[in-house]
Design an enzyme around this catalytic site. Structure first.
Site, PDB file in Angstrom:
ATOM      1  N   GLU A 165      -5.409  15.602   1.246  1.00 56.72           N
ATOM      2  CA  GLU A 165      -5.382  14.268   1.838  1.00 56.72           C
ATOM      3  C   GLU A 165      -4.065  14.080   2.596  1.00 56.72           C
ATOM      4  OE1 GLU A 165      -8.178  11.424  -0.484  1.00 56.72           O
ATOM      5  OE2 GLU A 165      -6.189  11.313  -1.371  1.00 56.72           O
ATOM      6  N   HIS A 214      -2.545  11.819  -6.843  1.00 59.51           N
ATOM      7  CA  HIS A 214      -2.821  11.124  -5.581  1.00 59.51           C
ATOM      8  C   HIS A 214      -1.495  10.720  -4.927  1.00 59.51           C
ATOM      9  CE1 HIS A 214      -4.266   8.221  -2.675  1.00 59.51           C
ATOM     10  NE2 HIS A 214      -5.455   8.796  -2.807  1.00 59.51           N
ATOM     11  N   SER A 268      -9.617   8.541   5.551  1.00 61.88           N
ATOM     12  CA  SER A 268     -10.418   7.881   6.594  1.00 61.88           C
ATOM     13  C   SER A 268     -11.779   8.525   6.816  1.00 61.88           C
ATOM     14  CB  SER A 268      -9.621   7.794   7.907  1.00 61.88           C
ATOM     15  OG  SER A 268      -8.478   6.991   7.733  1.00 61.88           O
ATOM     16  N   GLY A 297      -6.449   5.599   4.922  1.00 65.84           N
ATOM     17  CA  GLY A 297      -6.564   4.180   5.249  1.00 65.84           C
ATOM     18  C   GLY A 297      -6.140   3.814   6.652  1.00 65.84           C
ATOM     19  N   GLU A 300      -0.599   8.128  -3.506  1.00 68.35           N
ATOM     20  CA  GLU A 300      -0.135   6.771  -3.837  1.00 68.35           C
ATOM     21  C   GLU A 300       0.619   6.778  -5.162  1.00 68.35           C
ATOM     22  OE1 GLU A 300      -3.944   4.897  -3.306  1.00 68.35           O
ATOM     23  OE2 GLU A 300      -3.776   5.209  -1.146  1.00 68.35           O
ATOM     24  N   ASN A 331     -13.063   7.260  -4.607  1.00 71.82           N
ATOM     25  CA  ASN A 331     -11.883   6.773  -5.318  1.00 71.82           C
ATOM     26  C   ASN A 331     -11.762   5.281  -5.021  1.00 71.82           C
ATOM     27  OD1 ASN A 331      -9.353   6.152  -6.279  1.00 71.82           O
ATOM     28  ND2 ASN A 331      -8.227   7.484  -4.860  1.00 71.82           N
ATOM     29  N   TRP A 332     -12.097   4.469  -6.013  1.00 68.46           N
ATOM     30  CA  TRP A 332     -12.090   3.014  -5.780  1.00 68.46           C
ATOM     31  C   TRP A 332     -10.676   2.432  -5.798  1.00 68.46           C
ATOM     32  CZ3 TRP A 332     -16.781   0.219  -8.564  1.00 68.46           C
ATOM     33  CH2 TRP A 332     -17.969   0.601  -7.919  1.00 68.46           C
ATOM     34  N   LYS A 333      -9.687   3.243  -6.175  1.00 65.95           N
ATOM     35  CA  LYS A 333      -8.295   2.772  -6.250  1.00 65.95           C
ATOM     36  C   LYS A 333      -8.247   1.466  -7.071  1.00 65.95           C
ATOM     37  CE  LYS A 333      -7.335   5.262  -2.023  1.00 65.95           C
ATOM     38  NZ  LYS A 333      -6.587   5.389  -0.799  1.00 65.95           N
ATOM     39  N   GLY A 372     -11.968   6.901   0.022  1.00 66.74           N
ATOM     40  CA  GLY A 372     -11.380   5.672  -0.515  1.00 66.74           C
ATOM     41  C   GLY A 372     -12.215   4.468  -0.111  1.00 66.74           C
ATOM     42  N   GLY A 373     -11.778   3.760   0.914  1.00 74.10           N
ATOM     43  CA  GLY A 373     -12.383   2.489   1.327  1.00 74.10           C
ATOM     44  C   GLY A 373     -13.900   2.546   1.464  1.00 74.10           C
TER      45      GLY A 373
HETATM   46  O1  LIG Z   1      -6.876   8.124  -0.484  1.00 73.56           O
HETATM   47  C1  LIG Z   1      -8.052   8.325  -0.241  1.00 73.56           C
HETATM   48  C2  LIG Z   1      -8.993   8.785  -1.284  1.00 73.56           C
HETATM   49  O2  LIG Z   1      -8.313   9.227  -2.418  1.00 73.56           O
HETATM   50  C3  LIG Z   1      -8.609   8.098   1.106  1.00 73.56           C
HETATM   51  O3  LIG Z   1      -8.664   6.734   1.339  1.00 73.56           O
HETATM   52  P1  LIG Z   1      -9.447   6.194   2.637  1.00 73.56           P
HETATM   53  O4  LIG Z   1     -10.800   6.875   2.620  1.00 73.56           O
HETATM   54  O5  LIG Z   1      -9.523   4.721   2.428  1.00 73.56           O
HETATM   55  O6  LIG Z   1      -8.646   6.602   3.833  1.00 73.56           O
END
Ligand SMILES: O=C(CO)COP(=O)(O)O
Length: 249
Positions: A163, A93, A208, A169, A95, A10-12, A229-230
């Site tokens: 999640e 998600h 993470s 993060g 967020e 997920n590149w957000k 994510g990251g």
């Molecule tokens: O929200 C996430 C994937 O959707 C997880 O993000 P991180 O891997 O950066 O913690």
């Protein structure tokens, strides 16, 4: 029963045209592991150029509207995503639940529309730090599943991503036994909601995930892959996660 693992990135709201070369290394690792499913979900604007760069990879979006078209300024529909070549979509998600006040009801409506339009839908669930601290994680997760999962979803068109919000993060992941307990309870709930299909729906862990912890996380029972994510933004960080999945497949 062996469930095919899914590694999703997920590149957000990150990435750019200039960064798409990262897909080359990710594609190479993906094609080396045909026993896995790998999907990258970039921003809406990058989906088409990403497909041009790597036409044999699988791509998804990070949201879609619950209507197929209409007066919804700034929104993107499931048919639009299909038209540009997306195969997956992430909905719910945390967020978006927090920033856009998305409710379980809206997330279920989005899931229904996405599935009806041929998108494999990754429904995200997860508890807040406060809910985790007060021992409320299990009932909250149960209520999110009850509220978000359409009754006719199948293991071919639905994926669930657990999640915990406090793990996203932060570099903190829950202890393996707590992830195992949560995923077992999600599995039980999916079986109640979907019958025998619930046994086969993939349940991803997200929060993470890195090349260092991916193998340990995906070895936990009922963890059928990861939502990253990251660490999905560069081949250097994402390829080791694909390789960890390959070792466990
Ligand atoms: O929200 C996430 C994937 O959707 C997880 O993000 P991180 O891997 O950066 O913690």
């Amino acid at each position: 029963m062996t469930i095919r693992k899914l590694i999703a990135g997920n590149w957000k709201m990150n990435g750019s045209l200039g960064m798409l070369h990262e897909l080359d290394g990710i594609a190479k690792a993906t094609f080396n592991h045909p026993e896995l499913d790998v999907v990258i979900c970039p921003s809406f604007t990058l989906i088409a150029p990403a497909i041009v760069r790597q036409p044999d990879m699988t791509f998804g979006a990070q949201d879609c509207h619950y209507d197929e078209s209409g007066s919804h300024t700034g929104c993107v529909s499931a048919p639009m995503l299909r038209e540009v070549g997306a195969s997956y979509v992430i909905v719910g998600h945390s967020e978006r639940r927090i920033e856009q006040n998305e409710t379980n009801e809206e997330i279920r409506a989005k899931t229904t529309t996405a599935i009806a339009n041929g998108l494999v839908t990754i429904v995200c669930i997860g508890e807040s730090r406060a809910a985790h601290a007060s021992g409320q994680a299990l009932p909250i997760i149960g209520a999110q599943l009850d509220g978000c999962i359409p009754p006719d979803a199948t293991s071919d068109n639905l994926v669930v991503a657990y999640e915990p919000i406090w793990a996203i993060g932060t570099g903190n992941t829950p202890p393996p036994e707590s992830i195992a307990e949560m995923h077992a309870s999600i599995r039980d709930r999916l079986c109640l909601l979907l019958g025998s299909e619930g046994k086969k729906v993939r349940i991803l862990y997200g929060g993470s995930v890195t090349g260092k912890n991916a193998e340990e996380l995906m070895a936990i029972p009922d963890v059928n892959g990861t939502l990253v994510g990251g660490a999905s933004l560069t081949a250097e960080q994402f390829v080791p996660i694909i390789e960890a999945g390959g070792r466990l497949a």
